[in-house]
Design an enzyme around this catalytic site. Sequence first.
Site, PDB file in Angstrom:
ATOM      1  N   PRO A 266       1.035  -1.124   0.083  1.00 49.76           N
ATOM      2  CA  PRO A 266       0.082  -0.004   0.106  1.00 49.76           C
ATOM      3  C   PRO A 266       1.305   1.484   0.488  1.00 49.76           C
ATOM      4  O   PRO A 266       0.049   2.173  -0.016  1.00 49.76           O
ATOM      5  CB  PRO A 266      -0.797   0.128   1.454  1.00 49.76           C
ATOM      6  CG  PRO A 266       0.231  -0.808   2.329  1.00 49.76           C
ATOM      7  CD  PRO A 266       1.061  -1.979   0.933  1.00 49.76           C
ATOM      8  N   GLY A 268       3.654   1.980   1.543  1.00 43.30           N
ATOM      9  CA  GLY A 268       4.647   2.277   3.064  1.00 43.30           C
ATOM     10  C   GLY A 268       6.181   2.835   2.502  1.00 43.30           C
ATOM     11  O   GLY A 268       6.503   3.646   3.037  1.00 43.30           O
ATOM     12  N   ASP A 332      10.371  -5.882  -2.665  1.00 44.57           N
ATOM     13  CA  ASP A 332      10.214  -5.833  -1.633  1.00 44.57           C
ATOM     14  C   ASP A 332       8.702  -6.839  -1.575  1.00 44.57           C
ATOM     15  O   ASP A 332       7.635  -6.655  -1.359  1.00 44.57           O
ATOM     16  CB  ASP A 332       9.263  -4.788  -0.646  1.00 44.57           C
ATOM     17  CG  ASP A 332       8.664  -4.783   0.735  1.00 44.57           C
ATOM     18  OD1 ASP A 332       9.296  -5.867   1.634  1.00 44.57           O
ATOM     19  OD2 ASP A 332       7.192  -4.143   1.030  1.00 44.57           O
ATOM     20  N   CYS A 385       9.450  -9.647   4.686  1.00 44.58           N
ATOM     21  CA  CYS A 385       9.227 -10.118   6.389  1.00 44.58           C
ATOM     22  C   CYS A 385       8.723 -11.401   6.383  1.00 44.58           C
ATOM     23  O   CYS A 385       7.691 -11.758   7.253  1.00 44.58           O
ATOM     24  CB  CYS A 385       7.600  -8.945   6.515  1.00 44.58           C
ATOM     25  SG  CYS A 385       6.062  -9.740   5.671  1.00 44.58           S
TER      26      CYS A 385
END
Length: 454
Positions: A266, A268, A332, A385
Amino acid sequence: MPRISARGLALRVLIDVEQDGAYANLALHKVLEKYRPGKLDRAFATELSYGALRSLNTLDWVLAQFVSQPLARQSPAVRNILRLGVYQLMFMDRVPPAAACNEAAELARQYGHQGVVRFVNGVLRNVARRLGDIKYPALEEDPVEHIALKYSHPVWLIKRWLEEFGLKDTIAICRADNEPAPNTIRTNTLKINRDGLADRLTREGLSVVKTGFAPEGLYIEGFLSLGALDSFREGLFQVQDESSMLAGRALMPLPGSFVIDACGAPGGKTTHLAQLMENRGRILAFDIHPHKLDLIKENCARLGIGIVEAAAGDARELPAGLHGQADFVLVDAPCSGLGVLRRRPDARWRKDPGEIPAVVQLQSQILESASRCVKAGGVLLYSTCSITHEENLGQVEDFLNGNPEFGLEGLSATLPGELDDNGTLSRGYIQLYPGCHGMDGFFIARMRKKDRVK
Ligand SMILES: C[S@@+](CC[C@H](N)C(=O)[O-])C[C@H]1O[C@@H](n2cnc3c(N)ncnc32)[C@H](O)[C@@H]1O
């Protein structure tokens, strides 16, 4: 709106998650919005529902010792009333056992006949009486079952982590997964500095503590809804874990440069990169899901960022026109999310070990494709993550083996030395484990493309 107790709210959350497959955070948000309980009830419903969802296997294992019929045969309401009751008895010391039992019976009254009330009451009073007799499987005899039940994680995950990390670290990770995650925000340095934001938030009634590693980060507490704060609406900050801020800092794109963010929504990290670039240059942010692009655009608009173009696109097939063009590329990557289980209480039960190889393949394809967009001498940053080797260092090593024009580049200049683990920072990557330094589990590797490819 009829009044509903905090336990009643928690019960609705558990039923929504179990019956409709709702995500816990969304199910909780829905009932909180609908019934608008006071601050204390809100906190209690959150702690109870999240705690019970995290501990499902432990609660069901305990209950199985006290009910003659399999729990699966009970109605969803009764099953979840029992789970909530056992959770309070086992894990909420401040709740008197009698209150846990009586309130469960009261809930059962709303959902069933008198026989159900007697059943729930009887089972929970028995559990309360014999709580001290419940023995987890011994750690020495059956470490997998012991850890899975004592720290409420799926057996497959414990087997995997024991092999990968050993006993001590597996327990540490599980413990961290069961702690509530802090609320962390990133100062929008385009509009305010961290001290100024801390003052502003304090005046808005929040308590604020600076993060230790990312110079833009703040831990915050004492708010009902971030969206309702003027400081949020004015774009003075972005919600982001400190580990994610470190990814932006590890890439550290220069003002005026051209950046591609291959998996942007989104937004970040996209918006953080724009801050680091002082809102000068160009960022092209892709995401495969067109509906998520609005999130990037909304965040940019709120934060006052004007250099981001959000585009729908599959990062496995980025346009050939971008090849060799970008000064900095961020991947990412979509991942198993095994580093952020503390953020989503129900997530551990949704993960499927069978899905990891497909995720690894997707990451590899995205990394390959995105790397083609890096110009000679440019930087490629890969992050997830997750904490699994094959998604992280294993992925990067495979990539580097097939792409000798790239090499790892040290992170000591951009990330704090205290984060170093056996020299990985100077070698160009860092693996953060859940809860370590208060952060999410996260992996970052910085690579540079050689200036001239032979
Ligand atoms: C880890 S999230 C990115 C988070 C984002 N970088 C941030 O900091 O806010 C991964 C994103 O990759 C997107 N994604 C998944 N497969 C993709 C693909 N093949 N191409 C581009 N984006 C993809 C997902 O929709 C998801 O938004």
